[in-house]
Design an enzyme around this catalytic site. Structure first.
Site, PDB file in Angstrom:
ATOM      1  N   SER A 145     -22.055  38.203  53.960  1.00 19.31           N
ATOM      2  CA  SER A 145     -23.511  38.254  53.959  1.00 19.31           C
ATOM      3  C   SER A 145     -23.927  39.250  52.869  1.00 19.31           C
ATOM      4  CB  SER A 145     -24.033  38.623  55.348  1.00 19.31           C
ATOM      5  OG  SER A 145     -23.309  39.700  55.874  1.00 19.31           O
ATOM      6  N   ASP A 202     -16.473  35.476  51.720  1.00 19.14           N
ATOM      7  CA  ASP A 202     -17.725  34.799  52.097  1.00 19.14           C
ATOM      8  C   ASP A 202     -18.546  35.764  52.939  1.00 19.14           C
ATOM      9  OD1 ASP A 202     -19.761  33.176  52.861  1.00 19.14           O
ATOM     10  OD2 ASP A 202     -18.565  31.988  54.262  1.00 19.14           O
ATOM     11  N   TYR A 220     -31.659  29.673  50.274  1.00 24.14           N
ATOM     12  CA  TYR A 220     -31.416  31.089  49.967  1.00 24.14           C
ATOM     13  C   TYR A 220     -32.560  31.586  49.092  1.00 24.14           C
ATOM     14  CZ  TYR A 220     -26.522  30.937  51.655  1.00 24.14           C
ATOM     15  OH  TYR A 220     -25.385  30.826  52.418  1.00 24.14           O
ATOM     16  N   TYR A 239     -22.957  25.676  49.002  1.00 29.92           N
ATOM     17  CA  TYR A 239     -22.360  27.015  48.969  1.00 29.92           C
ATOM     18  C   TYR A 239     -20.866  26.953  49.321  1.00 29.92           C
ATOM     19  CZ  TYR A 239     -21.432  31.847  50.364  1.00 29.92           C
ATOM     20  OH  TYR A 239     -20.888  33.099  50.497  1.00 29.92           O
ATOM     21  N   GLN A 240     -20.564  26.344  50.466  1.00 30.41           N
ATOM     22  CA  GLN A 240     -19.175  26.382  50.978  1.00 30.41           C
ATOM     23  C   GLN A 240     -18.220  25.646  50.039  1.00 30.41           C
ATOM     24  OE1 GLN A 240     -19.379  27.968  54.099  1.00 30.41           O
ATOM     25  NE2 GLN A 240     -20.682  26.759  55.449  1.00 30.41           N
ATOM     26  N   GLU A 248     -12.684  37.697  60.205  1.00 31.87           N
ATOM     27  CA  GLU A 248     -14.136  37.774  60.432  1.00 31.87           C
ATOM     28  C   GLU A 248     -14.392  38.889  61.445  1.00 31.87           C
ATOM     29  OE1 GLU A 248     -17.294  36.311  59.653  1.00 31.87           O
ATOM     30  OE2 GLU A 248     -17.957  37.722  61.208  1.00 31.87           O
ATOM     31  N   GLY A 275     -12.557  43.203  57.655  1.00 30.31           N
ATOM     32  CA  GLY A 275     -11.902  42.652  56.473  1.00 30.31           C
ATOM     33  C   GLY A 275     -11.363  43.727  55.541  1.00 30.31           C
TER      34      GLY A 275
HETATM   35  N1  SPM Z   1     -20.398  30.459  55.175  1.00 28.76           N
HETATM   36  C1  SPM Z   1     -21.754  30.709  54.886  1.00 28.76           C
HETATM   37  C2  SPM Z   1     -22.069  32.151  54.949  1.00 28.76           C
HETATM   38  C3  SPM Z   1     -23.039  32.532  53.889  1.00 28.76           C
HETATM   39  N2  SPM Z   1     -22.718  33.736  53.247  1.00 28.76           N
HETATM   40  C4  SPM Z   1     -23.639  34.144  52.208  1.00 28.76           C
HETATM   41  C5  SPM Z   1     -24.999  34.356  52.728  1.00 28.76           C
HETATM   42  C6  SPM Z   1     -25.920  34.973  51.740  1.00 28.76           C
HETATM   43  C7  SPM Z   1     -27.290  35.003  52.314  1.00 28.76           C
HETATM   44  N3  SPM Z   1     -28.223  35.693  51.504  1.00 28.76           N
HETATM   45  C8  SPM Z   1     -28.541  35.114  50.271  1.00 28.76           C
HETATM   46  C9  SPM Z   1     -29.336  36.064  49.478  1.00 28.76           C
HETATM   47  C10 SPM Z   1     -29.311  35.677  48.048  1.00 28.76           C
HETATM   48  N4  SPM Z   1     -29.603  36.771  47.241  1.00 28.76           N
END
Ligand code: SPM
Length: 332
Positions: free
Chosen positions: A198, A196, A265, A101-102, A146, A178
Site C-alpha cells: 500500500s 505489492d 487509483y 495493476y496485478q 503479508e 515483510g
Molecule cells: N494487490 C493489490 C494491492 C494494491 N497495492 C497498491 C495500492 C496502492 C493504492 N494507492 C494508490 C495511490 C497512487 N499514488
C-alpha cells in the site's frame, strides 16, 4: 463545501464497526459515516497524499468493515467497478480494474528473466499477484509474506477471483512482517521479489526505504529482479525520485521505471520500480518470456485481461516531465 466537511469525510482512520453482510449504504447508524459526507452515498478517497482531489465511487452496499491490528479494512459493492477493497480509506483494488495493476506488477519482472523459479511476494495479501505468478510454468516455489491476516481472509471471502492465487500448490503463506522476513531470507535465494504494498503512510512505510531495498537485493540471486509499487508520476515525483535514488545506490544492474493505468487509483496511473542485481544483464524493456496460457496449475483462473508484450514495452515510455527527473537519477 467547507474544510470541516472534507475533514469529516476523510476520517477513515477512526475505528470502524464491523457490519453484517448486506447492511446497506442508507443506514447512517451502522458505520456508514465512513462513506463520504462530501457526496452522500459515495465513497470519496481523501488523503494528505493527494491534497485537493478525491476520486469518488457510488456505493451500492457495504459488505465488510473491520479494524485489524494494522489498519481499517472495508469492502463495498460499487455501482460501476464491482466490489472494492479499501485499506485505511485508500482503494487497493476493484474487481473491474485490478487486472491492470496485478498483471503488470507481476509480468513486467517475470517476463524479463529466463525461467524464474523461486519468487517472493511481499504484501499482496489479496492474492492477485499470486494468481499472476501462477501463470508462469517455470516457477517452482512462491513465498508470500503479508502482515495483515484480515486482508487475506476478507479477500478470500469477497474477491474469490483474486484470492484464487492462494490455491496454487506452489504457494507458501507467511503471515508476518515483510521487512523481518526479508532480513531472515537466505542470501541469493530468489529469482524475483515483487513488493505489492500500500502507500508509504501506515504499515507499508518501511517498504519504501533504503534498508528494505538492501534486504531485497541481498535475497536475490545475481541478475535477480525486484518490482515494487512506485506511486504516480502525476502526484508523487518527490517519492519516486527518492525511490530511484535509493535503488540506484543499492541495485547494481538495471534500474527502470514503468507505469500503467488504473482508473480507480488517484490520478488514474501507478508506477513500478524495476531493478536487477549485478550479474546476467536484464533488459526490462524487451520481454523474453511469453506467458503460457495452456499450463495454469489453477484450473479456473481467468485469462489475462491487460498484459501483452506490446504493453510491456510501452510501459517504460515516460512523459518528458517524468523522464527528465527519473533519468537524471537512473541512467540505463
Ligand atoms: N494487490 C493489490 C494491492 C494494491 N497495492 C497498491 C495500492 C496502492 C493504492 N494507492 C494508490 C495511490 C497512487 N499514488
Amino acid at each position: 463545501m467547507t474544510d470541516q466537511n472534507v475533514t469529516a469525510a476523510a476520517a477513515t482512520n477512526s475505528p470502524m464497526k464491523k457490519l453484517k453482510e448486506g447492511d446497506d449504504n442508507n443506514n447512517a447508524v451502522n458505520g456508514v459515516k465512513s462513506i463520504s459526507s462530501v457526496i452522500p452515498g459515495w465513497f470519496s478517497e481523501i488523503s494528505t497524499m493527494w491534497p485537493g482531489e478525491a476520486h469518488s465511487l457510488k456505493v451500492e452496499k457495504i459488505l465488510f468493515q473491520g479494524k485489524s491490528d494494522y489498519q481499517d479494512v472495508m469492502v463495498f459493492q460499487s455501482a460501476t467497478y464491482g466490489k472494492v477493497l479499501v485499506l485505511d480509506g485508500v482503494i487497493q483494488l476493484t474487481e473491474r480494474d485490478e487486472c491492470a495493476y496485478q498483471e503488470m506488477i507481476t509480468h513486467l519482472p517475470l517476463c524479463s528473466i529466463p525461467n524464474p523459479k523461486k519468487v517472493l511476494v511481499i504484501g499482496g495479501g489479496d492474492g492477485g499477484v499470486l494468481r499472476e505468478v501462477a501463470r508462469h510454468s517455470s516457477v517452482e516455489h512462491i513465498d508470500i509474506c503479508e502482515i495483515d491476516k484480515m486482508v487475506i481472509d476478507v479477500s478470500k471471502e469477497h474477491f474469490p477471483d483474486v484470492a484464487i492465487g492462494y490455491k496454487d500448490p506452489r504457494v507458501t503463506l507467511h503471515v508476518g512482517d515483510g521487512v523481518a522476513f526479508l532480513k531472515a531470507a537466505q542470501e541469493g535465494s530468489y529469482d524475483a521479489v515483487i513488493v505489492d504494498s500500500s502507500d508509504p503512510i501506515g504499515p507499508a512505510e518501511e517498504l519504501f526505504k533504503k534498508p528494505f531495498f538492501e534486504s531485497v537485493a541481498k535475497a536475490l540471486r545475481p541478475g535477480g529482479v525486484m518490482c515494487t509499487q512506485a506511486e504516480s508520476i502525476w502526484l508523487h515525483m518527490n517519492i519516486i525520485e527518492g525511490i530511484v535514488e535509493n535503488c540506484r545506490e543499492v541495485f547494481k544492474g538495471s534500474v527502470n521505471y514503468a507505469w500503467t493505468t488504473v482508473p480507480t487509483y488517484p490520478s488514474g496511473v501507478i508506477g513500478f520500480m524495476l531493478c536487477s542485481t549485478e550479474g546476467p544483464e536484464v533488459d526490462f524493456k524487451n520481454p523474453i518470456n511469453q506467458i503460457d496460457v495452456q499450463e495454469n496449475q489453477i484450473k479456473s483462473i481467468v485469462p489475462l485481461k491487460f498484459y501483452n508484450q506490446e504493453i510491456h514495452a510501452a510501459a517504460f515510455c515516460l512523459p518528458s516531465f517524468a523522464k527528465r527527473v527519473i533519468e537524471s537519477k537512473a541512467e540505463n
